[in-house]
Design an enzyme around this catalytic site. Structure first.
Site, PDB file in Angstrom:
ATOM      1  N   ASP A 139       0.866  -1.177   0.000  1.00 28.89           N
ATOM      2  CA  ASP A 139       0.000   0.000   0.000  1.00 28.89           C
ATOM      3  C   ASP A 139       0.910   1.237   0.000  1.00 28.89           C
ATOM      4  O   ASP A 139       2.130   1.135   0.140  1.00 28.89           O
ATOM      5  CB  ASP A 139      -0.971  -0.013   1.188  1.00 28.89           C
ATOM      6  CG  ASP A 139      -2.183   0.891   0.929  1.00 28.89           C
ATOM      7  OD1 ASP A 139      -2.136   1.712  -0.010  1.00 28.89           O
ATOM      8  OD2 ASP A 139      -3.179   0.793   1.661  1.00 28.89           O
TER       9      ASP A 139
HETATM   10  C1  BGC Z   1      -5.041   3.228   0.245  1.00 33.49           C
HETATM   11  C2  BGC Z   1      -5.279   2.189  -0.823  1.00 33.49           C
HETATM   12  C3  BGC Z   1      -5.141   2.807  -2.185  1.00 33.49           C
HETATM   13  C4  BGC Z   1      -3.772   3.463  -2.299  1.00 33.49           C
HETATM   14  C5  BGC Z   1      -3.500   4.082  -3.648  1.00 33.49           C
HETATM   15  C6  BGC Z   1      -3.782   4.036   0.008  1.00 33.49           C
HETATM   16  O1  BGC Z   1      -3.734   5.131   0.858  1.00 33.49           O
HETATM   17  O2  BGC Z   1      -4.988   2.591   1.496  1.00 33.49           O
HETATM   18  O3  BGC Z   1      -6.565   1.620  -0.660  1.00 33.49           O
HETATM   19  O4  BGC Z   1      -5.335   1.853  -3.191  1.00 33.49           O
HETATM   20  O5  BGC Z   1      -3.686   4.476  -1.314  1.00 33.49           O
HETATM   21  O6  BGC Z   1      -4.224   5.230  -3.843  1.00 33.49           O
END
Ligand code: BGC
Ligand code: BGC
Length: 735
Positions: free
Chosen positions: A264
């Site tokens: 993530d």
């Molecule tokens: C979130 C994810 C997301 C990623 C990319 C993160 O902050 O937890 O769910 O896919 O950002 O935007």
């Protein structure tokens, strides 16, 4: 490319190029070519950008074509980038939020809408979508419950698999036009942060993890999702991105996932912040050992992997494996032959927000609304009635969830627009009544205030009371601002803003015929709303067709049929409250004010305000006693349970029959009931139908005392009814 060609390419790549494949740059780190300020601040150079394997959050066919062309021309081996994005509930045609989608109990519709989202996103150049989110959720304080389909493992699994099919197509052929690679997230257990506070520690026993949390992820893996994303949280005090057991043993070993594992956002950097790595170099080492292939938006891999390889701490073979997985995904997407995939300005024009897509969005919204209360059939409204539509959502275009950033709020049909579209001549009035959040509170997020938010609360309230006093009925359109759910949007108080409750009380004084329509992304504390309103309809964040959908449902062109997939707590102190809890040694069913030594609160009931599976419609149904074709069976055999369902009201309507099972005694304690199936029936007034569920031994399996996934002989109860509190029961035995 053939796989031998991929291997040949890998063998020609320099170490820097290999590491580049494992580095994902966010859009704001580069201007399409060179590193920009934020990138430079963390040491990202133009050379790093040149070899980056993927990019996050850039959209638009023309722009992506140009960036890709430029990138390929400058890359030493002309390897195309993958463009990834969060297309959570629609790309430009915004659908209801996932939590609302769950309430349809219709995974087929979720699949259809996921395929529409994929068609629009691929036309705009996207290759990979960070969806579905299959995190099980039990705590409405957590703002990200809106991204989940709810508190039930089985239902979440059906939806997660359906979304993967929608994105990737039925054959997982990613070169197919309009299909993209689906990234399951957030592995694992992200939906259980302590106290509902985002990013907080997760404490799950291995049994609970396996039995309740892993199945929905597994369903998406089985459906063939091409990527998995690690979660931010710790499990057993180990952050997921550094958890070798979780990623290599469980995800790859037990679940058989062989695709790309991406971190993530900056989660590798956070290994250092969590305190399991003393610096970024150790973070890179831990993540590599754990099997994380791509580092999203952090400098950890691009700045530190080389030295780890040179010092022998990380073997080149381990890096090669990760790079091979990334190149294989690019190949599955057909990018070596067609680096632009489906990016097309013509298709963008034709597909995005086309009539068919809007219609699907409207249908999905209509089916996701949950009718919580409807005394004296206040709903549906009649177009001859004089109705006052009052509240901050009466004419507000912020009807899309917090993850709808590719959508344009200007494309959204407000409630007022929807009602006037349907009845241009209706005797209706509209007023905001109060601001959407309490005065003095700043909304943190992307969009601060809805366009029609009043600046003078006193005169807004006066206007509302005057309109309400003259109306036959009042529809109060209340709810949380959309930025109050989503990432980083945990709340300790989940009741409506004080100004909205005041509006409700004041309107109630002049007109008792109140329907409250609620918007928002989480279950709310609705005690006061239940006291004052005759009718309550939960509309979630319905997306761009929200206004049209609501007009159809409020006036009875469509009947609400949604069923809650998250329990609505009585109040915050009861959280977590969910239907499939254990019995305890002292279960409690009586009056909490009269008995003491039981598992209960002395000041509130144990039951949630509205249970899982609950939702009314404009007609009523009855369900007969359960008939079993036999009540003893063994593995390989099946029992059939039949009920007769009758529409006892005066309108045509649909019901969702739900099957729950309880294992009366196991080698470990078993939930008081678990959803095992559901079926929908549509009946004319007075109409009746037989509904039969099949029960097999597979449905009775669980993790036994030895952690084997198996069933145990013994007695079971089954329940069939209209929600998880259904009392209609029968007993059977597994030999
Ligand atoms: C979130 C994810 C997301 C990623 C990319 C993160 O902050 O937890 O769910 O896919 O950002 O935007
Ligand atoms: C209590 C114990 C106590 C026992 C005997 C139980 O209800 O939980 O703490 O020792 O009664 O009085």
């Amino acid at each position: 490319m053939h796989s031998e060609q991929i291997h040949a390419l890998l063998s020609e790549m320099t170490t820097e190029e290999k590491i580049g494949e494992l580095f994902q740059i966010p859009s704001y780190f580069f201007d399409g070519d060179n590193a920009t300020g934020p990138a430079a601040e963390i040491g990202i150079t133009d050379e790093d950008i040149r070899v980056a394997g993927s990019c996050l959050s850039i959209t638009g066919a023309a722009k992506i074509r140009q960036i890709q062309e430029n990138h390929i021309s400058k890359h030493p081996h002309h390897i195309p980038m993958m463009f990834m994005a969060d297309v959570i509930n629609g790309f430009k045609t915004i659908f209801p939020i996932p939590l609302a989608q769950g309430c349809t109990f219709d995974p087929g519709l979720a699949e259809k809408c996921a395929s529409i989202a994929a068609a629009e996103a691929t036309a705009s150049g996207i290759h990979v979508n960070f969806s579905p989110m299959a995190d099980l959720v039990q705590d409405p304080r957590w703002g990200r419950v809106m991204e989940s389909t709810g508190e039930d493992a089985y239902l979440n699994g059906l939806f997660a698999a359906a979304m993967v099919r929608g994105y990737q197509g039925p054959y997982n052929n990613l070169t197919e036009k309009g299909k993209l690679a689906s990234c399951l997230k957030h592995f694992a257990g992200y939906g259980a942060p302590l106290g509902g506070r985002d990013y907080n520690t997760v404490e799950l026993s291995q049994r609970t993890l396996r039995e309740d949390y892993l199945p929905a992820y597994k369903a998406a893996v089985d459906a063939g999702c091409a990527l998995v994303m690690t979660s931010f949280n710790t499990l057993d005090r180990i952050p997921s991105s550094g958890n070798r057991w979780l990623m290599r043993d469980i995800l790859r070993g037990e679940m058989g996932f062989d695709g790309v594992l991406i971190s993530d956002w900056a989660a590798l950097h956070e290994l250092y912040i969590h305190g399991i790595a003393q610096d970024h170099s150790q973070a890179a080492e831990l993540a590599m050992q754990a099997g994380v292939d791509i580092d999203m938006s952090s400098p950890v891999y691009i700045k530190h992997l080389k030295a780890l390889i040179d010092s022998g701490k990380i073997p080149m073979s381990m890096v090669d494996e990760a790079v091979l997985r990334v190149l294989t995904l690019k190949n599955k997407l057909g990018l070596f032959e067609n680096p632009y995939k489906d990016a097309s300005e013509t298709d963008e024009q034709e597909l995005i927000l086309c009539q068919a897509h809007r219609e699907a969005a409207r249908e999905f919204a209509e089916k996701s609304f949950v009718l919580l209360k409807n005394v004296d059939d206040l709903l549906p409204l009649k177009n001859t009635e004089n109705v006052a539509f009052i509240g901050p959502y009466a004419d507000n275009n912020l009807l899309s969830g917090a993850w709808s950033f590719f959508g344009d709020d200007m494309d959204c049909v407000t409630v007022k627009d929807g009602i006037l579209n349907r009845f241009p001549e209706g005797k209706f009035s509209f007023a905001p009544g109060c601001p959407i959040v309490d005065p003095g509170i700043e909304v943190l997020g992307f969009q601060k205030k809805p366009p029609n938010d009043p600046t003078d609360p006193t005169s807004a309230l006066e206007e509302a009371i005057s309109l309400a006093s003259k109306a036959d009925k009042v529809v109060l359109l209340l709810g949380e601002h959309r930025e109050y759910t989503g990432e980083g949007a945990s709340k300790a108080d989940i009741s409506l803003p004080a100004c909205q409750l005041q509006l409700l009380r004041e309107v109630r004084k002049v007109n008792p015929n109140i329907c409250v329509v609620l918007f928002g992304g989480r279950p709310l504390d609705l005690r006061e709303v239940v006291r004052h309103a005759q009718s309550i309809l939960f509309a979630w964040l319905p997306g761009i067709e929200g206004g049209n959908a609501l007009a159809n449902v409020l006036f009875g062109d469509r009947a609400p049929g949604g069923k809650l997939t998250m329990s609505f707590p009585y109040c915050v102190g009861q959280i977590p409250v969910f239907y499939n809890h254990m019995n305890t040694g002292r279960p409690f069913f009586g009056d909490y004010r009269k008995e003491r030594y039981a598992s209960q609160y002395l000041d509130i009931p144990n039951q949630p305000l509205f249970p899982f599976g609950y939702g009314l419609t404009y007609t009523t149904f009855s369900c007969s006693e359960i008939e079993l074709d036999k009540n003893i069976f063994s593995a390989g055999d099946a029992i059939h349970a039949t009920v007769q369902v009758t529409n006892t009201g005066s309108r045509i309507g649909s019901e969702t029959l739900q099957l729950y099972i309880r294992d009366l005694a196991g080698s470990v304690t078993r939930p008081v009931r678990q959803l095992k199936g559901f079926q929908k029936v549509t009946l004319q007034p007075g109409g009746t139908a037989k509904v039969t569920f099949q029960i097999t031994e597979e449905m009775l399996r669980f993790y036994d005392i030895h952690m084997n996934y198996t069933s145990e002989p013994g007695d079971f109860h089954l329940f069939i009814g209209f929600d998880s509190a259904a009392e209609n029961t029968a007993k059977f035995t597994l030999l």
